[in-house]
Design a protein around this motif. Structure first.
Motif, PDB file in Angstrom:
ATOM      1  N   ASN A 176      15.377   4.728   3.828  1.00  0.00           N
ATOM      2  CA  ASN A 176      16.378   4.037   2.996  1.00  0.00           C
ATOM      3  C   ASN A 176      15.818   2.865   2.194  1.00  0.00           C
ATOM      4  O   ASN A 176      16.567   2.003   1.745  1.00  0.00           O
ATOM      5  N   TYR A 177      14.493   2.787   2.043  1.00  0.00           N
ATOM      6  CA  TYR A 177      13.918   1.742   1.203  1.00  0.00           C
ATOM      7  C   TYR A 177      13.745   2.255  -0.220  1.00  0.00           C
ATOM      8  O   TYR A 177      13.653   3.453  -0.452  1.00  0.00           O
ATOM      9  N   ARG A 178      13.742   1.321  -1.168  1.00  0.00           N
ATOM     10  CA  ARG A 178      13.417   1.703  -2.551  1.00  0.00           C
ATOM     11  C   ARG A 178      12.421   0.704  -3.111  1.00  0.00           C
ATOM     12  O   ARG A 178      12.333  -0.445  -2.638  1.00  0.00           O
ATOM     13  N   PHE A 179      11.690   1.145  -4.109  1.00  0.00           N
ATOM     14  CA  PHE A 179      10.731   0.272  -4.772  1.00  0.00           C
ATOM     15  C   PHE A 179      11.494  -0.780  -5.567  1.00  0.00           C
ATOM     16  O   PHE A 179      12.418  -0.459  -6.297  1.00  0.00           O
ATOM     17  N   ILE A 180      11.082  -2.047  -5.420  1.00  0.00           N
ATOM     18  CA  ILE A 180      11.789  -3.127  -6.112  1.00  0.00           C
ATOM     19  C   ILE A 180      10.968  -3.674  -7.279  1.00  0.00           C
ATOM     20  O   ILE A 180      11.477  -3.827  -8.381  1.00  0.00           O
ATOM     21  N   ASP A 181       9.687  -3.958  -7.008  1.00  0.00           N
ATOM     22  CA  ASP A 181       8.908  -4.657  -8.037  1.00  0.00           C
ATOM     23  C   ASP A 181       7.426  -4.642  -7.661  1.00  0.00           C
ATOM     24  O   ASP A 181       7.079  -4.364  -6.509  1.00  0.00           O
ATOM     25  N   GLN A 182       6.610  -4.962  -8.639  1.00  0.00           N
ATOM     26  CA  GLN A 182       5.171  -5.041  -8.397  1.00  0.00           C
ATOM     27  C   GLN A 182       4.633  -6.315  -9.013  1.00  0.00           C
ATOM     28  O   GLN A 182       5.048  -6.731 -10.095  1.00  0.00           O
ATOM     29  N   GLU A 183       3.712  -6.968  -8.297  1.00  0.00           N
ATOM     30  CA  GLU A 183       3.011  -8.129  -8.844  1.00  0.00           C
ATOM     31  C   GLU A 183       1.551  -7.992  -8.416  1.00  0.00           C
ATOM     32  O   GLU A 183       1.244  -8.141  -7.232  1.00  0.00           O
ATOM     33  N   GLY A 184       0.676  -7.685  -9.348  1.00  0.00           N
ATOM     34  CA  GLY A 184      -0.725  -7.433  -8.994  1.00  0.00           C
ATOM     35  C   GLY A 184      -0.807  -6.266  -8.037  1.00  0.00           C
ATOM     36  O   GLY A 184      -0.227  -5.200  -8.268  1.00  0.00           O
ATOM     37  N   SER A 185      -1.498  -6.473  -6.899  1.00  0.00           N
ATOM     38  CA  SER A 185      -1.626  -5.378  -5.930  1.00  0.00           C
ATOM     39  C   SER A 185      -0.564  -5.473  -4.829  1.00  0.00           C
ATOM     40  O   SER A 185      -0.710  -4.887  -3.767  1.00  0.00           O
ATOM     41  N   PHE A 187       3.227  -4.628  -3.785  1.00  0.00           N
ATOM     42  CA  PHE A 187       4.325  -3.738  -4.137  1.00  0.00           C
ATOM     43  C   PHE A 187       5.502  -4.035  -3.220  1.00  0.00           C
ATOM     44  O   PHE A 187       5.355  -4.000  -2.004  1.00  0.00           O
ATOM     45  N   ARG A 188       6.629  -4.343  -3.820  1.00  0.00           N
ATOM     46  CA  ARG A 188       7.791  -4.771  -3.020  1.00  0.00           C
ATOM     47  C   ARG A 188       8.803  -3.648  -2.847  1.00  0.00           C
ATOM     48  O   ARG A 188       9.173  -2.963  -3.806  1.00  0.00           O
ATOM     49  N   TYR A 189       9.273  -3.511  -1.595  1.00  0.00           N
ATOM     50  CA  TYR A 189      10.293  -2.523  -1.260  1.00  0.00           C
ATOM     51  C   TYR A 189      11.425  -3.224  -0.527  1.00  0.00           C
ATOM     52  O   TYR A 189      11.218  -4.248   0.127  1.00  0.00           O
ATOM     53  N   GLY A 190      12.626  -2.682  -0.639  1.00  0.00           N
ATOM     54  CA  GLY A 190      13.753  -3.262   0.082  1.00  0.00           C
ATOM     55  C   GLY A 190      14.823  -2.214   0.270  1.00  0.00           C
ATOM     56  O   GLY A 190      14.839  -1.198  -0.438  1.00  0.00           O
ATOM     57  N   THR A 191      15.730  -2.450   1.229  1.00  0.00           N
ATOM     58  CA  THR A 191      16.890  -1.561   1.320  1.00  0.00           C
ATOM     59  C   THR A 191      17.872  -1.999   0.240  1.00  0.00           C
ATOM     60  O   THR A 191      18.354  -1.203  -0.555  1.00  0.00           O
ATOM     61  N   GLU A 192      18.141  -3.310   0.198  1.00  0.00           N
ATOM     62  CA  GLU A 192      18.907  -3.865  -0.920  1.00  0.00           C
ATOM     63  C   GLU A 192      18.045  -4.794  -1.764  1.00  0.00           C
ATOM     64  O   GLU A 192      18.435  -5.208  -2.848  1.00  0.00           O
ATOM     65  N   ASP A 200       6.737  -5.930   1.721  1.00  0.00           N
ATOM     66  CA  ASP A 200       5.721  -5.888   0.678  1.00  0.00           C
ATOM     67  C   ASP A 200       4.513  -5.126   1.195  1.00  0.00           C
ATOM     68  O   ASP A 200       4.070  -5.363   2.325  1.00  0.00           O
ATOM     69  N   ILE A 201       3.984  -4.235   0.387  1.00  0.00           N
ATOM     70  CA  ILE A 201       2.693  -3.615   0.703  1.00  0.00           C
ATOM     71  C   ILE A 201       1.657  -4.274  -0.193  1.00  0.00           C
ATOM     72  O   ILE A 201       1.785  -4.253  -1.425  1.00  0.00           O
ATOM     73  N   LEU A 202       0.683  -4.920   0.428  1.00  0.00           N
ATOM     74  CA  LEU A 202      -0.415  -5.532  -0.304  1.00  0.00           C
ATOM     75  C   LEU A 202      -1.604  -4.583  -0.178  1.00  0.00           C
ATOM     76  O   LEU A 202      -2.101  -4.347   0.924  1.00  0.00           O
ATOM     77  N   VAL A 203      -2.008  -4.020  -1.306  1.00  0.00           N
ATOM     78  CA  VAL A 203      -3.039  -2.979  -1.282  1.00  0.00           C
ATOM     79  C   VAL A 203      -4.414  -3.589  -1.513  1.00  0.00           C
ATOM     80  O   VAL A 203      -4.610  -4.376  -2.432  1.00  0.00           O
ATOM     81  N   ASP A 204      -5.357  -3.211  -0.659  1.00  0.00           N
ATOM     82  CA  ASP A 204      -6.737  -3.676  -0.821  1.00  0.00           C
ATOM     83  C   ASP A 204      -7.693  -2.589  -0.321  1.00  0.00           C
ATOM     84  O   ASP A 204      -7.974  -2.485   0.871  1.00  0.00           O
ATOM     85  N   PRO A 205      -8.186  -1.766  -1.240  1.00  0.00           N
ATOM     86  CA  PRO A 205      -9.060  -0.652  -0.823  1.00  0.00           C
ATOM     87  C   PRO A 205     -10.359  -1.146  -0.196  1.00  0.00           C
ATOM     88  O   PRO A 205     -11.018  -0.389   0.528  1.00  0.00           O
TER      89      PRO A 205
END
Ligand code: ZN
Length: 316
Positions: A176-185, A187-192, A200-205
């Motif tokens: 039940n989460y949806r993508f909300i916004d992105q800032e750099g690496s 990525f923000r998700y929320g139910t509302e 937030d998923i902070l991506v760092d390969p």
């Protein structure tokens, strides 16, 4: 129909010294110790629950204090920062308060247009306070912190991952989460997309893997209404290949666990029955509460636990 998952239920971390842990979260941060019990899977270790007045879902930060545990390291596959929500004009208050108690604080950061500060507890646990005007919750305080500045509950959490795709798919397709916004690496998700449900998923390969020990998060629990919605989500997750545990009775809620593809342990916990089932609301957290199966061993269990006390009155 109400969605099966409605945000964050609790976040559980590993700590070192039990008394220092209580002092930090009740004394400095002003959260209420709503339950003092044992780790149901390791009865020689405390399990503390800190939250608002009743330990409502979305406010509860919990710890397993292992005396003498060495410090872990933040890294990939971990929830690296737990963010609490405070009112918009509260940052100066918190900066002064944390400095008074010797907590090193970051500069004021801006993220998705909101200001925050970042610091660590005595074990190195990563915490953020996000100032915002999106949170209708009143918060709670033992009295030393003015209510208007008090912590209202979680804002959200940062998952530090090598890649986001599989975790994002899990969140958005099954939780039940949806993508909300992105800032750099980030990525923000929320139910509302409100304080209390942000992930937030902070991506760092290139990042290093973390090591789980004192000062790192053990798991994040998402909230579902009751046992029947929990069984529904368990079925959905299993049908989609996730290795989900059976339902475990945590006394204050029922839980299922599984590891998300990025490595973080996820739990789904029920809103019911809550922390007032074995203590009166006015006296939450005062006594060591044990699940029924552990009561016969109470004497032995209590002997194995170092006594702790509430010192919040010493934190002006
Ligand atoms: Zn949990």
């Amino acid at each position: 129909m109400k969605p099966l998952i409605t945000g964050i239920h609790h976040i559980t971390a590993i700590a070192g010294n039990a008394q220092a842990n209580i002092d930090f979260y009740t004394g400095i941060l002003g959260l209420r110790l709503v339950k003092k019990t044992i780790n149901f899977d390791a009865p020689d270790v405390y399990h503390f629950y800190f939250g608002d007045e009743l330990g409502n879902p979305g406010t509860v930060f919990t710890t397993f204090p292992f005396q003498g545990a060495r410090k872990g390291t933040k890294g990939l596959g971990e929830l690296t920062y737990t963010a609490f929500s405070i009112a918009k004009d509260s940052l100066d208050f918190w900066r002064a308060r944390l400095e008074k108690y010797g907590v090193a604080i970051s500069d004021t950061l801006t993220r998705f247009g909101e200001q925050l500060i970042r610091f660590e507890d005595h074990d190195g646990m990563g915490i953020e306070l996000v100032a915002n005007d999106q949170d209708p919750r009143t918060g709670w305080t033992y009295g030393k912190i003015p209510l208007e500045y008090s912590i209202k509950g979680f804002y959200g959490a940062t998952l530090y991952l090598k890649a986001k795709e599989l975790t994002a798919k899990l969140l958005t397709e099954h939780m039940n989460y949806r993508f909300i916004d992105q800032e750099g690496s980030r990525f923000r998700y929320g139910t509302e997309g409100k304080p209390g449900d942000i992930v937030d998923i902070l991506v760092d390969p290139q990042g290093n893997r973390g090591m789980q020990s004192a000062g790192t998060v053990h798991h994040i629990a998402f909230r579902t209404a009751n046992e029947s919605t929990q069984l529904e989500i368990q079925k959905i997750l299993m049908e989609n290949g996730y290795l989900v545990t059976e339902v475990k009775d945590r006394n204050y809620f029922k839980s299922i666990y599984f590891r998300e593809p990025g490595g973080v342990l996820f739990e789904i916990a029920t809103d019911e029955p809550g922390f007032a089932i074995d203590e009166e609301e006015a006296h939450l957290g005062e006594l060591i509460k044990l699940p029924e199966w552990a009561e016969p061993s109470r004497e032995k269990i209590e002997k194995g636990l170092t006594p702790v006390e509430l010192n919040y009155q010493n934190y002006e």
